[in-house]
Enzyme design. Structure first.
Site, short mmCIF file in Angstrom:
data_model
loop_
_atom_site.label_atom_id
_atom_site.label_comp_id
_atom_site.label_asym_id
_atom_site.label_seq_id
_atom_site.Cartn_x
_atom_site.Cartn_y
_atom_site.Cartn_z
N CYS A 113 -15.68 7.01 -14.02
CA CYS A 113 -15.48 7.13 -12.62
C CYS A 113 -15.56 5.99 -11.68
O CYS A 113 -14.61 5.72 -10.83
CB CYS A 113 -16.81 8.05 -11.99
SG CYS A 113 -16.75 8.59 -10.33
N CYS A 114 -16.29 4.78 -11.96
CA CYS A 114 -16.23 3.63 -11.34
C CYS A 114 -15.14 3.14 -11.58
O CYS A 114 -14.36 2.19 -10.46
CB CYS A 114 -17.59 2.64 -11.74
SG CYS A 114 -18.80 3.10 -10.90
N CYS A 196 -22.41 4.56 -3.74
CA CYS A 196 -21.88 5.82 -3.59
C CYS A 196 -22.95 6.69 -3.60
O CYS A 196 -23.99 6.91 -3.98
CB CYS A 196 -20.90 6.26 -4.55
SG CYS A 196 -19.41 5.27 -4.72
N CYS A 199 -24.53 8.64 -6.40
CA CYS A 199 -25.06 7.51 -7.42
C CYS A 199 -26.32 6.56 -6.88
O CYS A 199 -26.57 5.60 -7.47
CB CYS A 199 -24.09 6.75 -8.17
SG CYS A 199 -22.90 7.80 -8.98
N CYS A 222 -21.09 -1.62 -11.40
CA CYS A 222 -19.99 -0.72 -11.32
C CYS A 222 -18.65 -1.36 -12.03
O CYS A 222 -17.78 -0.66 -12.32
CB CYS A 222 -19.42 -0.34 -9.96
SG CYS A 222 -18.82 -1.77 -9.13
FE1 SF4 Z 1 -18.25 7.23 -9.15
FE2 SF4 Z 1 -20.67 6.90 -8.78
FE3 SF4 Z 1 -19.29 4.83 -9.37
FE4 SF4 Z 1 -19.17 5.72 -6.99
S1 SF4 Z 1 -20.79 4.61 -7.89
S2 SF4 Z 1 -17.27 5.47 -8.38
S3 SF4 Z 1 -19.33 8.09 -7.21
S4 SF4 Z 1 -19.60 6.68 -10.57
#
Ligand code: SF4
Length: 231
Positions: A113-114, A196, A199, A222
């Site tokens: 996701c990151c 985010c 998280c 991240c």
């Molecule tokens: Fe995705 Fe969490 Fe990374 Fe944001 S911090 S990009 S929601 S995994």
């Protein structure tokens, strides 16, 4: 310009230099090929950069998962500082990502996701620059403890500048107070480190300030500032 050599020389010359001097060197060396990245946790780095390089580009990655307060901080920075805030977005919306990878990817594979929502947009934007500044500080985490003020960002082939590397939390507070710098309202609401929304949690009293990020997982970064990343 051989960016690796430039970075290595500046890393030696500017070790221990004030943040303003480091930013002034980057701005004069790279001109419009230099930009500042900001998570909008606070506006210390954009504020510093605006003083030595008015009009500098400030890169903000809008992951689609930010707190409203973070978007508001970005808008306030854009409205009040002499900088150009450039909002970067992932190639897919959250809804499109949900279709492709399933919902709540951040719970199942936060690294992916990151990579999709933070690292890839910044990498794409940095293709237009030779050097970029990050606001990371050595005291924030063991993974950041040896952060040089200027280094060669191997993964991206860019010069990376960390003007605040040696700053303590007290240094940040003092700068914010002295200059009336914008800070994300969440910092006053129990979130010492803001990422985010899915998280980021409030850490327990007395706990590591960054323990609210990806709480319960081994993940602490991240990927934007990870030294060992390569292509
Ligand atoms: Fe995705 Fe969490 Fe990374 Fe944001 S911090 S990009 S929601 S995994």
């Amino acid at each position: 310009m051989n960016l690796r050599r430039v970075a290595e020389q500046a890393g030696r010359d500017l070790a221990g230099a004030p943040a303003e001097d480091v930013l002034a060197w980057a701005a004069s060396t790279f001109g419009s090929r230099f930009a500042v990245a900001s998570s909008m946790q606070d506006a210390v780095l954009p504020h510093l950069a605006s003083r030595v390089a008015p009009g500098v580009g400030v890169l903000f990655v809008d992951t689609g998962y930010h707190f409203t307060e973070t978007i508001g901080t970005r808008d306030a920075v854009a409205a009040t500082l002499p900088v150009r805030v450039l909002t970067l977005t992932p190639t897919r919306t959250v809804a499109e990502q949900d279709v492709e990878h399933g919902p709540r990817l951040h719970d199942r594979d936060p690294d992916l996701c990151c990579a999709l929502r933070k690292v890839a947009p910044l990498d794409a934007a940095l293709a237009s620059y030779d050097a970029w500044a990050t606001g990371i500080r050595r005291v924030e985490a063991p993974t950041r403890a040896s952060t040089p003020v200027v280094s060669y960002d191997r993964g991206r082939g860019k010069v990376r500048v960390a003007p605040l590397a040696a700053w303590t939390d007290d240094d940040v507070r003092a700068y914010v107070l002295e200059h009336g710098v914008l800070v994300n309202p969440l910092l006053e609401d129990g979130y010492p480190s803001v990422g985010c929304a899915p998280c980021t949690r409030r850490p327990a009293p007395g706990a590591d300030p960054r323990s609210g990020r990806w709480a319960g997982l081994a993940k602490t970064e991240c990927g934007i500032n990870t030294e060992s990343r390569t292509r």
